[in-house]
Design a protein around this motif. Structure first.
Motif, PDB file in Angstrom:
ATOM      1  N   ARG A   1       0.835  -1.198   0.000  1.00 32.45           N
ATOM      2  CA  ARG A   1       0.000   0.000   0.000  1.00 32.45           C
ATOM      3  C   ARG A   1       0.871   1.250   0.000  1.00 32.45           C
ATOM      4  O   ARG A   1       1.964   1.252   0.566  1.00 32.45           O
ATOM      5  N   LYS A   2       0.344   2.295  -0.639  1.00 29.95           N
ATOM      6  CA  LYS A   2       0.948   3.624  -0.574  1.00 29.95           C
ATOM      7  C   LYS A   2      -0.112   4.587  -0.089  1.00 29.95           C
ATOM      8  O   LYS A   2      -1.161   4.737  -0.731  1.00 29.95           O
ATOM      9  N   ASN A   3       0.153   5.213   1.064  1.00 34.88           N
ATOM     10  CA  ASN A   3      -0.818   6.131   1.673  1.00 34.88           C
ATOM     11  C   ASN A   3      -2.187   5.461   1.799  1.00 34.88           C
ATOM     12  O   ASN A   3      -3.224   6.048   1.470  1.00 34.88           O
ATOM     13  N   ALA A   4      -2.169   4.199   2.250  1.00 35.59           N
ATOM     14  CA  ALA A   4      -3.358   3.376   2.527  1.00 35.59           C
ATOM     15  C   ALA A   4      -4.065   2.884   1.263  1.00 35.59           C
ATOM     16  O   ALA A   4      -5.052   2.158   1.352  1.00 35.59           O
ATOM     17  N   VAL A   5      -3.547   3.216   0.075  1.00 37.86           N
ATOM     18  CA  VAL A   5      -4.150   2.758  -1.181  1.00 37.86           C
ATOM     19  C   VAL A   5      -3.399   1.514  -1.666  1.00 37.86           C
ATOM     20  O   VAL A   5      -2.165   1.512  -1.719  1.00 37.86           O
ATOM     21  N   ILE A   6      -4.131   0.470  -2.028  1.00 38.34           N
ATOM     22  CA  ILE A   6      -3.508  -0.777  -2.465  1.00 38.34           C
ATOM     23  C   ILE A   6      -2.807  -0.581  -3.808  1.00 38.34           C
ATOM     24  O   ILE A   6      -3.398  -0.091  -4.772  1.00 38.34           O
ATOM     25  N   LEU A   7      -1.530  -0.957  -3.866  1.00 36.55           N
ATOM     26  CA  LEU A   7      -0.766  -0.917  -5.105  1.00 36.55           C
ATOM     27  C   LEU A   7      -0.691  -2.287  -5.771  1.00 36.55           C
ATOM     28  O   LEU A   7      -0.756  -2.386  -6.988  1.00 36.55           O
ATOM     29  N   SER A   8      -0.510  -3.334  -4.966  1.00 35.67           N
ATOM     30  CA  SER A   8      -0.427  -4.677  -5.515  1.00 35.67           C
ATOM     31  C   SER A   8      -0.759  -5.684  -4.430  1.00 35.67           C
ATOM     32  O   SER A   8      -0.636  -5.406  -3.238  1.00 35.67           O
ATOM     33  N   ARG A   9      -1.182  -6.858  -4.879  1.00 30.36           N
ATOM     34  CA  ARG A   9      -1.455  -7.971  -3.970  1.00 30.36           C
ATOM     35  C   ARG A   9      -1.050  -9.249  -4.676  1.00 30.36           C
ATOM     36  O   ARG A   9      -1.468  -9.501  -5.805  1.00 30.36           O
ATOM     37  N   GLU A  10      -0.219 -10.039  -4.022  1.00 27.70           N
ATOM     38  CA  GLU A  10       0.295 -11.257  -4.649  1.00 27.70           C
ATOM     39  C   GLU A  10       0.224 -12.422  -3.677  1.00 27.70           C
ATOM     40  O   GLU A  10       0.261 -12.240  -2.457  1.00 27.70           O
ATOM     41  N   LEU A  11       0.119 -13.614  -4.243  1.00 23.84           N
ATOM     42  CA  LEU A  11       0.128 -14.841  -3.469  1.00 23.84           C
ATOM     43  C   LEU A  11       1.462 -15.532  -3.694  1.00 23.84           C
ATOM     44  O   LEU A  11       1.792 -15.922  -4.810  1.00 23.84           O
ATOM     45  N   ASN A  12       2.247 -15.637  -2.629  1.00 23.48           N
ATOM     46  CA  ASN A  12       3.549 -16.282  -2.702  1.00 23.48           C
ATOM     47  C   ASN A  12       3.434 -17.664  -2.078  1.00 23.48           C
ATOM     48  O   ASN A  12       3.270 -17.799  -0.872  1.00 23.48           O
ATOM     49  N   SER A  13       3.509 -18.705  -2.899  1.00 25.75           N
ATOM     50  CA  SER A  13       3.354 -20.069  -2.400  1.00 25.75           C
ATOM     51  C   SER A  13       4.629 -20.894  -2.500  1.00 25.75           C
ATOM     52  O   SER A  13       4.709 -21.952  -1.885  1.00 25.75           O
ATOM     53  N   TYR A  14       5.616 -20.425  -3.278  1.00 26.03           N
ATOM     54  CA  TYR A  14       6.747 -21.303  -3.530  1.00 26.03           C
ATOM     55  C   TYR A  14       8.110 -20.629  -3.402  1.00 26.03           C
ATOM     56  O   TYR A  14       9.115 -21.324  -3.304  1.00 26.03           O
ATOM     57  N   LYS A  15       8.184 -19.307  -3.438  1.00 31.60           N
ATOM     58  CA  LYS A  15       9.488 -18.644  -3.449  1.00 31.60           C
ATOM     59  C   LYS A  15       9.979 -18.412  -2.020  1.00 31.60           C
ATOM     60  O   LYS A  15       9.719 -17.378  -1.414  1.00 31.60           O
TER      61      LYS A  15
END
Length: 254
Positions: free
Chosen positions: A154-168
Motif C-alpha cells: 500500500r501507498k498512503n493506505a491505497v492498495i498498489l499490488s497484492r500477490e500470493l507467494n506459495s513457492y518462493k
C-alpha cells in the motif's frame, strides 16, 4: 484434524523434515560453502516444496503442482534440467510427505500445541534513497514456515499490488524460512508505504511501514553541498593569496 492440532503438526513436521537437508547435502566446495536440497511438507498450501540451495541462496525451486523447475535468476536457466534430474527421488519425496502427514496426524491427535510467535517483516530499499528517483522496496519476511503468503503493498493506505507467494522461499541455516516481495516505487516526501503479510491459516496480518527519511529533496542536498564546496574553495584561494601578499610584504620590509 482441528486447527490447533494442525498447527502443531506443521511445526513438528517442519522440524523433522528439515533435518533431511542436513543429511542430504550434495557436496562441499570448502568449509564455508555447501550445495543442498531442502524439502518442506505441510497440510496447508503449498503442501510440498523442494529447493536447491547454495549456502542460504536459492538456485532452483521444484513445483510439485505442475512438475516444473524454476531458476531463481535467469543466469541459472542453462542448468534447469540438471537441478532435479532423478524423477524417482522426486516421487519418493512426495510419498515421504504423505506418510509423515498421516502418521503425525494420528500421533499428535490429543496433544495441546505450544504457542509460537509470528513472522518478522521488515521493509527497506534496494538502492540508496533519492527522493523523486525510482527505487525498489524490498519486503523481507523472516522466520516463516512455508504456507501460502498473501502480500499486499500500500501507498498512503491505497492498495498498489497484492500477490500470493506459495513457492518462493529461502531455507536458512537455522532451519527457518525467508521470503521476499518487491515493489518498484518513486518515493517523495510524506509518502507512507506498507507491506502487509497474511499467512494462510492465520487470522492475523503483520504490517511493516516504510517512509522516506530525507527532510528535503535529494537534488537540493546535492546542490547545497556543491555550493558549499565551491564557496570554501574560493575562500581558501583568497586566504592563500592574502598570506602570499603578507609574506612578500614582510620580506620586502626586512
Amino acid at each position: 484434524m482441528n486447527m490447533p492440532q494442525l498447527r502443531l503438526s506443521v511445526d513438528c513436521l517442519h522440524t523433522l523434515v528439515l533435518l533431511l537437508p542436513l543429511l542430504a547435502t550434495l557436496g562441499h566446495c570448502d568449509d564455508d560453502n555447501y550445495l543442498s536440497q531442502v524439502l518442506f511438507c505441510q497440510p496447508s498450501e503449498p503442501s510440498l516444496g523442494l529447493l536447491k540451495m547454495f549456502n542460504e541462496d536459492q538456485m532452483f525451486n521444484y513445483n510439485f503442482g505442475d512438475n516444473s523447475v524454476s531458476p531463481w535468476i535467469p543466469d541459472f536457466e542453462k542448468w534447469r534440467d540438471l537441478a532435479f534430474p532423478d524423477t524417482l527421488t522426486i516421487a519418493s519425496h512426495e510419498n515421504l510427505c504423505v506418510q509423515f502427514r498421516e502418521e503425525l496426524t494420528v500421533a499428535l491427535k490429543n496433544i495441546t500445541p505450544e504457542a509460537r510467535g509470528g513472522s518478522l517483516v521488515t521493509v527497506f530499499t534496494a538502492h540508496p534513497l533519492r527522493l523523486g528517483m525510482q527505487n525498489t522496496l524490498i519486503c523481507a519476511i523472516n522466520d516463516v514456515y512455508p504456507p501460502a503468503l498473501t502480500i499486499t503493498w500500500r501507498k498512503n493506505a491505497v492498495i498498489l499490488s497484492r500477490e500470493l507467494n506459495s513457492y518462493k522461499y529461502f531455507a536458512m541455516g537455522d532451519l527457518s524460512f525467508q521470503a521476499f516481495s518487491y515493489l518498484n516505487v518513486t518515493p517523495y516526501l510524506n509518502d507512507v508505504f506498507s507491506c502487509e503479510v497474511k499467512v494462510a491459516g492465520d487470522s492475523s496480518t503483520i504490517i511493516a511501514y516504510w517512509i522516506p527519511q530525507y527532510p528535503i529533496h535529494s537534488d537540493l542536498v546535492e546542490n547545497i553541498l556543491c555550493g558549499l564546496g565551491f564557496t570554501l574553495g574560493i575562500i581558501f584561494l583568497l586566504l592563500g593569496f592574502w598570506f602570499f601578499c603578507c609574506a612578500k610584504k614582510l620580506h620586502n620590509t626586512e
